[in-house]
Design an enzyme around this catalytic site. Structure first.
Site, PDB file in Angstrom:
ATOM      1  N   THR A  37      15.435  -4.605   1.999  1.00 48.70           N
ATOM      2  CA  THR A  37      15.884  -5.583   2.998  1.00 48.70           C
ATOM      3  C   THR A  37      16.459  -6.827   2.331  1.00 48.70           C
ATOM      4  OG1 THR A  37      13.670  -6.600   3.182  1.00 48.70           O
ATOM      5  CG2 THR A  37      14.211  -4.832   4.730  1.00 48.70           C
ATOM      6  N   GLY A  38      16.208  -7.021   1.043  1.00 47.94           N
ATOM      7  CA  GLY A  38      16.751  -8.171   0.335  1.00 47.94           C
ATOM      8  C   GLY A  38      18.221  -7.989   0.028  1.00 47.94           C
ATOM      9  N   LYS A 107      -5.309  -9.685 -12.057  1.00 47.07           N
ATOM     10  CA  LYS A 107      -6.582  -9.530 -12.777  1.00 47.07           C
ATOM     11  C   LYS A 107      -6.330  -9.322 -14.270  1.00 47.07           C
ATOM     12  CE  LYS A 107     -10.753  -6.605 -12.759  1.00 47.07           C
ATOM     13  NZ  LYS A 107     -10.545  -5.817 -13.970  1.00 47.07           N
ATOM     14  N   TYR A 147       3.322  -3.742  10.961  1.00 52.30           N
ATOM     15  CA  TYR A 147       3.480  -5.016  10.249  1.00 52.30           C
ATOM     16  C   TYR A 147       2.205  -5.852  10.339  1.00 52.30           C
ATOM     17  CZ  TYR A 147       5.478  -9.556   8.908  1.00 52.30           C
ATOM     18  OH  TYR A 147       5.733 -10.758   8.293  1.00 52.30           O
ATOM     19  N   TYR A 161     -10.677  -8.756  -3.877  1.00 55.88           N
ATOM     20  CA  TYR A 161     -10.442  -8.995  -5.309  1.00 55.88           C
ATOM     21  C   TYR A 161     -10.936 -10.378  -5.720  1.00 55.88           C
ATOM     22  CZ  TYR A 161      -7.989  -4.911  -7.110  1.00 55.88           C
ATOM     23  OH  TYR A 161      -7.699  -3.656  -7.577  1.00 55.88           O
TER      24      TYR A 161
END
Length: 329
Positions: A37-38, A107, A147, A161
């Site tokens: 989409t960019g 990480k 979405y 995380y």
């Protein structure tokens, strides 16, 4: 030595403006985008900059970056209804596999990561305005759920995380943002209205137009994201403009701005389209010292001038130039 930052979705609307900001601040910027989409024209002005490099890459695959890395901004995702309804699987994958790979990279590199969440995590809200403590009202199996749930999962994975691995994380809940480099055909309110006005078409309002939105100019949005990344705050923060307006009133503003004679036509409201959008930005004010500075009237003038400057070919059909020599694969 300059700090290094990876920006995914760098060729998109917000990603390209963020790339500009971090280049301006003296960072080395690594842009990454699979261009689903960019558009490379959004970052064409950066391709020869000594502190910018671009990789055409899909972050749903394993992500590796050579050398040290200080920050990651995860902005890779379809963000407009037309896009995520057309490519629902890719939307879900970038919000699940994509964030998993980037959190793993954070990480490994001991880097701080900020994710682009969205006001869509609130669904069709039962609380108004929306605060970060509100859990939302989302239909998981409706078409737009791909979405909404991708972003909700992305937040959950990020906090997992953060808590389990000690990864340094930030979550920006982004409300409707507009400005130059938006795509005319992406289905969002502002480019849709301006595109119709410039093409001499009537403006299409879905439903009766009583649903509300709150529009934040891109420079204000980028400033809020920049401050959040450099803050010590790890819970979600709303970044948006609380100046709320109905879609019908906004369509009338566009007709006045563009000095056109089109009328407003009404079409059925899409399923599960949220009826209200207004951020409570108390947390952003208190934690970041941030609030929007650009009024809708000022921002819309700039945005309209950008779209008015497009060629007729660009207005009716997107133009794709060949920037392949600059792309690392």
């Amino acid at each position: 030595m300059a700090k290094r930052i990876l920006i995914t979705g760098a060729a998109g609307f917000l990603g390209s403006h963020l790339s500009d900001r971090f280049i301006k601040e003296g960072f080395e910027v690594i842009g990454m985008d699979n261009l689903i989409t960019g558009d490379m024209k959004n970052i064409a002005h950066l391709l020869n900059h000594q502190n910018f490099e671009f990789f055409n890459y899909d972050v749903t695959q394993f992500v590796h970056v050579r050398g040290e890395l200080d920050y990651i901004l995860h902005f890779a995702s379809p963000a407009s209804p037309i896009d995520y309804l057309k490519i629902p699987i890719q939307t879900l994958k970038v919000g699940s596999l994509g964030i998993w790979h980037l959190l793993g990279l954070a990480k490994e590199k001991n880097a701080r990561i900020l994710i682009a969440s969205t006001s869509e995590v609130y669904g069709d809200p039962l609380v108004h305005p929306q605060t970060e403590d509100y859990y939302g009202n989302v239909n998981t199996i409706c078409p737009r759920g791909v979405y909404d749930e991708a972003k909700r999962f992305q937040e959950s994975m990020t906090m997992a995380y953060h808590r389990f691995h000690g990864v340094d994380t930030r979550i920006a809940r982004i409300f409707n943002t507009y400005g130059p480099r938006m795509r005319l055909n992406d289905g969002r309110v502002i480019p849709a209205f301006i595109g119709q006005a410039l093409r001499g078409q009537d403006l299409t309002v879905f439903g009766d137009g009583s649903q509300t939105r709150s529009f934040c100019y891109v420079d204000d949005q980028v400033e809020g994201i920049y401050r959040l990344l450099l803050s010590d705050y790890t819970d979600p923060v709303n970044i948006g403009n609380p100046d709320e307006i109905t879609i019908k009133d906004f369509a009338e503003e566009i007709i006045k701005l563009t000095n056109t004679t089109q009328k407003i036509i009404y079409e059925p409201l899409p399923a599960d389209d949220p009826m209200q959008r207004q951020p409570d930005i108390t947390r952003a004010k208190e934690i970041l010292g941030w609030e929007p500075k650009v009024s809708r009237q000022e921002g819309m003038k700039i945005t309209y001038e950008y779209f008015k400057g497009l060629t007729e070919e660009e207005l009716f059909k997107s133009e794709h130039k060949d920037f392949s020599r600059h792309i690392k694969r």
